[in-house]
Motif scaffolding. Sequence first.
Motif, PDB file in Angstrom:
ATOM      1  N   THR A   5       0.848  -1.185   0.000  1.00 47.20           N
ATOM      2  CA  THR A   5       0.000   0.000   0.000  1.00 47.20           C
ATOM      3  C   THR A   5       0.882   1.233   0.000  1.00 47.20           C
ATOM      4  O   THR A   5       1.767   1.367   0.858  1.00 47.20           O
ATOM      5  CB  THR A   5      -0.925   0.022   1.220  1.00 47.20           C
ATOM      6  N   THR A   6       0.693   2.099  -0.973  1.00 47.18           N
ATOM      7  CA  THR A   6       1.481   3.320  -1.068  1.00 47.18           C
ATOM      8  C   THR A   6       0.835   4.404  -0.227  1.00 47.18           C
ATOM      9  O   THR A   6      -0.337   4.759  -0.436  1.00 47.18           O
ATOM     10  CB  THR A   6       1.582   3.778  -2.526  1.00 47.18           C
ATOM     11  N   ALA A   7       1.609   4.907   0.713  1.00 49.46           N
ATOM     12  CA  ALA A   7       1.097   5.968   1.581  1.00 49.46           C
ATOM     13  C   ALA A   7       1.172   7.304   0.858  1.00 49.46           C
ATOM     14  O   ALA A   7       2.053   7.522   0.019  1.00 49.46           O
ATOM     15  CB  ALA A   7       1.912   6.028   2.870  1.00 49.46           C
ATOM     16  N   PRO A   8       0.271   8.202   1.138  1.00 51.00           N
ATOM     17  CA  PRO A   8       0.338   9.527   0.507  1.00 51.00           C
ATOM     18  C   PRO A   8       1.647  10.223   0.841  1.00 51.00           C
ATOM     19  O   PRO A   8       2.125  10.175   1.980  1.00 51.00           O
ATOM     20  CB  PRO A   8      -0.864  10.266   1.099  1.00 51.00           C
ATOM     21  N   GLY A   9       2.264  10.839  -0.147  1.00 48.78           N
ATOM     22  CA  GLY A   9       3.540  11.526   0.036  1.00 48.78           C
ATOM     23  C   GLY A   9       3.409  13.017  -0.143  1.00 48.78           C
ATOM     24  O   GLY A   9       2.333  13.557  -0.457  1.00 48.78           O
ATOM     25  N   ARG A  10       4.523  13.685   0.025  1.00 52.04           N
ATOM     26  CA  ARG A  10       4.560  15.139  -0.100  1.00 52.04           C
ATOM     27  C   ARG A  10       4.529  15.518  -1.572  1.00 52.04           C
ATOM     28  O   ARG A  10       5.278  14.983  -2.381  1.00 52.04           O
ATOM     29  CB  ARG A  10       5.819  15.678   0.565  1.00 52.04           C
TER      30      ARG A  10
END
Length: 469
Positions: A49-54
């Motif tokens: 699962t890709t976490a939200p990034g900047r």
Amino acid sequence: MAARTKTTKDRPSYRCTECGWQTAKWLGRCPECQAWGTVEEYGTPAVRTTAPGRVTTSALPIGQVDGRRATARTTGVPELDRVLGGGLVPGAVVLVAGEPGVGKSTLLLDVAAKSASDEHRTLYVTGEESASQVRLRADRINAIDDHLYLAAETDLAAVLGHLDAVKPSLLILDSVQTVASPEIDGAPGGMAQVREVAGALIRASKERGMSTLLVGHVTKDGAIAGPRLLEHLVDVVLHFEGDRHARLRLVRGVKNRYGTTDEVGCFELHDEGITGLADPSGLFLTRRAEPVPGTCLTVTLEGRRPLVAEVQALTVDSQIPSPRRTTSGLETSRVSMMLAVLEQRGRISALGKRDIYSATVGGVKLSEPAADLAVALALASAASDTPLPKNLVAIGEVGLAGEVRRVTGVQRRLAEAHRLGFTHALVPGDPGKIPAGMKVLEVSDIGDALRVLPRSRRREAPRDEEGRR
């Protein structure tokens, strides 16, 4: 203890890099797309699962995005600007493909010199030749400029290092199949290497706002070599066409994210290099004081550009049981169709037992149906040994029933013929606005078109054994 059986997750899987077809065992050729050497092993990726990034830049309403950064800059070659849609857009990646010897490197070296300036440096990276060899060509075509930098490299890391040192506005890589990355297995030109090199240069172009021209090889079938993914990644795909025995070269847009793909650039290849042709119709015509039997002029459309071309035909008595049918620059199937229509609908039966040769002038290739009427009239003129009227052009598609059908762009074709001094034209019905001073005859079938042959000067067509013409 019983041996542990392999689960489906542990088994290796194989996938075609061209079409995505999957299999449980390796094959040398993909059964789906018939490509060789494209089936590669790949592992089952773990579910992550890709976490939200900047975010790097904030999203803006499209009306507030500054479009001036994507303003095209001229290449210095008007014919290439025509195909590109005005010039090179900063950050755009253009793939130029063509057969060996067609003139790709010569044209791009000319572009590199003409686009270089105090504010815009150009970096020319060659992987196929040495720097000295490129310098010799630059001297021959007068492509020397203080802001044009030249490097001979085949390592991707070295190419990226040159970008940091030179900071160019335009990068030209000749060619993408000769550069390799040491981090990727495989020889230069392989599918994995081409993907990696193209991906790295595309990222560098977008980050720096640098225009990039990539030279690509073609296969023996004329298709662009390498994975199909390469054509999807780049912004513009140009195909360089031309017969190596002729002077004419055409640059045709296959894909263009910044403009249309119906423009064609015309160039002339000569000893001093390659130059653009703003008016190439002169290459396709033969100037004569008097008309010659077996010749007819037509106007073809290359993209949106009208070009006046000449069709020539010659018929002679055959010395063999099966008469010859030879074509050059014309489709053999369409010439055969015109012969059948002339025999059945035009009542010229003697053509079936004669050797027939048909060709175009200047190396141009006529493949559109609008040249049918000119081909038919040239064949009829050669069969009767009667020249067509002077300054006549013929435009129209001929059906198997003998009817002359309408084609696109008739007004543009007539305007180009009138500009070059032609005064008479044969066209299908309802041609639209006619240029002032031009006489246009509307024909509905091949019989009406054949009436333009001067009866007073016409010889009788050869008769067959039953006395029919």
